[in-house]
Design a protein around this motif. Structure first.
Motif, PDB file in Angstrom:
ATOM      1  N   ASN A 106      35.089  29.084  37.775  1.00  0.00           N
ATOM      2  CA  ASN A 106      34.282  29.777  38.784  1.00  0.00           C
ATOM      3  C   ASN A 106      34.686  31.235  38.992  1.00  0.00           C
ATOM      4  O   ASN A 106      34.341  31.828  40.020  1.00  0.00           O
ATOM      5  N   SER A 127      28.010  26.284  40.626  1.00  0.00           N
ATOM      6  CA  SER A 127      29.180  26.420  41.501  1.00  0.00           C
ATOM      7  C   SER A 127      30.199  25.317  41.268  1.00  0.00           C
ATOM      8  O   SER A 127      31.260  25.302  41.893  1.00  0.00           O
ATOM      9  N   ASP A 152      38.283  36.264  39.943  1.00  0.00           N
ATOM     10  CA  ASP A 152      37.508  36.252  41.185  1.00  0.00           C
ATOM     11  C   ASP A 152      38.297  37.055  42.220  1.00  0.00           C
ATOM     12  O   ASP A 152      39.365  36.639  42.671  1.00  0.00           O
ATOM     13  N   ALA A 179      37.960  37.530  45.260  1.00  0.00           N
ATOM     14  CA  ALA A 179      38.158  36.910  46.568  1.00  0.00           C
ATOM     15  C   ALA A 179      39.103  35.723  46.525  1.00  0.00           C
ATOM     16  O   ALA A 179      39.691  35.360  47.548  1.00  0.00           O
ATOM     17  N   MET A 180      39.291  35.107  45.358  1.00  0.00           N
ATOM     18  CA  MET A 180      40.035  33.857  45.272  1.00  0.00           C
ATOM     19  C   MET A 180      41.347  33.970  44.512  1.00  0.00           C
ATOM     20  O   MET A 180      42.136  33.029  44.497  1.00  0.00           O
ATOM     21  N   HIS A 234      45.015  34.373  43.372  1.00  0.00           N
ATOM     22  CA  HIS A 234      46.359  34.384  43.944  1.00  0.00           C
ATOM     23  C   HIS A 234      47.336  34.393  42.788  1.00  0.00           C
ATOM     24  O   HIS A 234      47.248  33.582  41.865  1.00  0.00           O
ATOM     25  N   GLN A 276      48.972  31.240  41.454  1.00  0.00           N
ATOM     26  CA  GLN A 276      48.091  30.207  40.930  1.00  0.00           C
ATOM     27  C   GLN A 276      47.461  30.609  39.598  1.00  0.00           C
ATOM     28  O   GLN A 276      46.657  29.878  39.050  1.00  0.00           O
TER      29      GLN A 276
END
Length: 447
Positions: free
Chosen positions: A222, A242, A300, A302-303, A305, A308
């Motif tokens: 995603n 999604s 992404d 926004a996602m 990290h 991760q």
């Protein structure tokens, strides 16, 4: 090559014109049997083609007496109407006269065996037929014109000159020759070894022009890889949902960027998974990415990290970080991501792939990168893997000869002879049968 062969030289299907080629000792008889008489050499003549008093077609017939033909043999061409029934009728008539349907590449193989082309030029014919981009056409046309042959012949000439000096020192030790006659071969061998080494460094450029520059889109599920692929391809090549793990196999799309063929691959999201099918997709994604010329790590914004980011293990120095979905984050977050990926030594591209025109920053950067990687002032010294293999072999023999030239002249002379033989295999001067089969098996039937 005592038999006469025939084959359609144009693609199957309905067309205005189809070409049927004939080559061999019975070519003249075949023309007379179907068209009545031989046209003037290399002049197109309108003839009525007839079999057993039944008209087949009104066609243009060309006659090429050997050795002034493509194959070096007596040859002819029938330019007939392109309907299937017409073409099949002409082919059946030729078969009834005892001619044999050609094998793939057999016309060009006969041209090689009759000295009309060398192996690199024959490969240029195949590459010209397969050319999809302007760069592929230019490279193939240069190879057909002898650009590779001239370079290899020049190198081989230098080896023959050095070999003459070494063998003179071996065969005529008591003659009045200069004491350093063997040592005089060293500068030429050193210069040639350096040229071949440089050619091997950039050998992949010719192959990438021919086969395509490979770009892998990798990243977490995603992250927007499929969306970016579709935007760059300007069509829905990959399914976008999604649901994480939608892409489970490699989806390849061929693009033309800056005149060069580029293969863009959407891969499975890189993550640990218990799903056996998705796990296989992840394995294939890593394998494709490892062989790619460039990897785009799609993130992404926004996602993401840092802790991760398991997909970072597939990234190599010089790869790019594509920060996607920049429309969903603020300036502070973007600056944080720029600093993170800049510290890793990655080129950073920022975009919102789902927006109209959002992929343009990636397209512009990719185009510039591909042009810079594949363009060059000099014609590449190798356009196929077998060229690079023979160059590497020649280089190893040269290095060994240079280590022996001052001590064991006989051994040095033998290594120079082996290096010349390795170069000769590229153009086919002394090629074994299996190499010929490997080269011509990729051709279409009528070539």
């Amino acid at each position: 090559m005592n038999d006469t062969i025939y084959a359609p030289a144009t693609g199957a299907g309905r067309a205005a014109v189809a070409v049927v080629r004939v080559s061999g000792p019975c070519a003249a008889d075949a023309v007379r049997a179907l068209a009545g008489d031989l046209p003037k050499p290399r002049r197109a003549a309108l003839r009525r083609l007839v079999r057993d008093e039944v008209a087949l077609d009104e066609a243009l017939v060309l006659w090429f007496p050997g050795p002034a033909s493509y194959t070096g043999e007596d040859a002819a061409e029938f330019h007939v109407h392109g309907g299937r029934a017409v073409v099949e009728g002409v082919l059946d008539a030729l078969a009834a006269k005892g001619l044999r349907l050609a094998e793939p590449g057999e016309f060009t193989r006969r041209a090689f065996e009759n000295g009309k082309l060398d192996l690199t030029q024959a490969e240029g014919v195949a590459d010209l037929i397969d050319a999809e981009t302007d760069a592929q056409r230019r490279q193939a046309l240069g190879q057909l014109g002898g650009a590779l042959s001239q370079r290899y012949d020049a190198w081989r000439g230098l080896l023959v000159q050095a070999l003459a000096m070494l063998e003179a020192a071996v065969d005529f030790p008591d003659e009045e020759l200069p004491e350093d006659v063997a040592a005089r071969a060293r500068p030429g061998l050193e210069a040639l070894e350096a040229e071949i080494a440089a050619a091997l460094v950039e050998a992949s450029r010719g192959r990438r022009v021919r086969d395509g520059f490979r770009v892998a889109l990798i990243g977490a599920p995603n992250a927007g890889k499929s969306t970016l692929l579709n935007a760059l391809a300007e069509r829905d090549a990959a399914i976008v949902t999604s649901t994480p793990g939608t892409t489970r196999d490699i989806i390849e799309v061929a693009l033309t960027l800056g005149g060069y063929k580029t293969l863009l691959a959407d891969t499975a999201g890189l993550r640990e998974t218990e799903d056996a099918i998705e796990a296989e997709g992840v394995r294939r994604a890593r394998a494709w990415a490892a062989e790619a010329d460039l990897r785009l790590w799609v993130i992404d914004a926004a996602m993401f990290h840092v802790k991760q980011a398991d997909e970072a293990s597939a990234i190599l120095p010089g790869d790019w970080a594509v920060i996607n979905k920049i429309d969903l984050v603020d300036a502070y977050r973007l600056e944080e991501l720029r600093a993170e990926f800049g510290a890793r030594g990655l080129k950073v591209i920022e975009l919102a792939a789902r927006k109209p025109g959002g992929a343009e920053p990636a397209r512009r950067a990719l185009t510039a990168h591909v042009v810079d990687a594949l363009s060059g002032a000099e014609f590449p010294a190798a356009t196929r893997i077998r060229h690079a293999e023979s160059l590497s072999e020649a280089q190893s023999y040269l290095q060994r000869a240079l280590s022996d030239v001052s001590l064991e002249v006989e051994l040095a002379a033998e290594d120079v002879r082996l290096a010349a033989r390795a170069l000769s295999r590229i153009t086919g001067r002394i090629d074994p049968e299996d190499v010929l089969d490997r080269v011509f098996s990729s051709f279409c039937i009528g070539k």
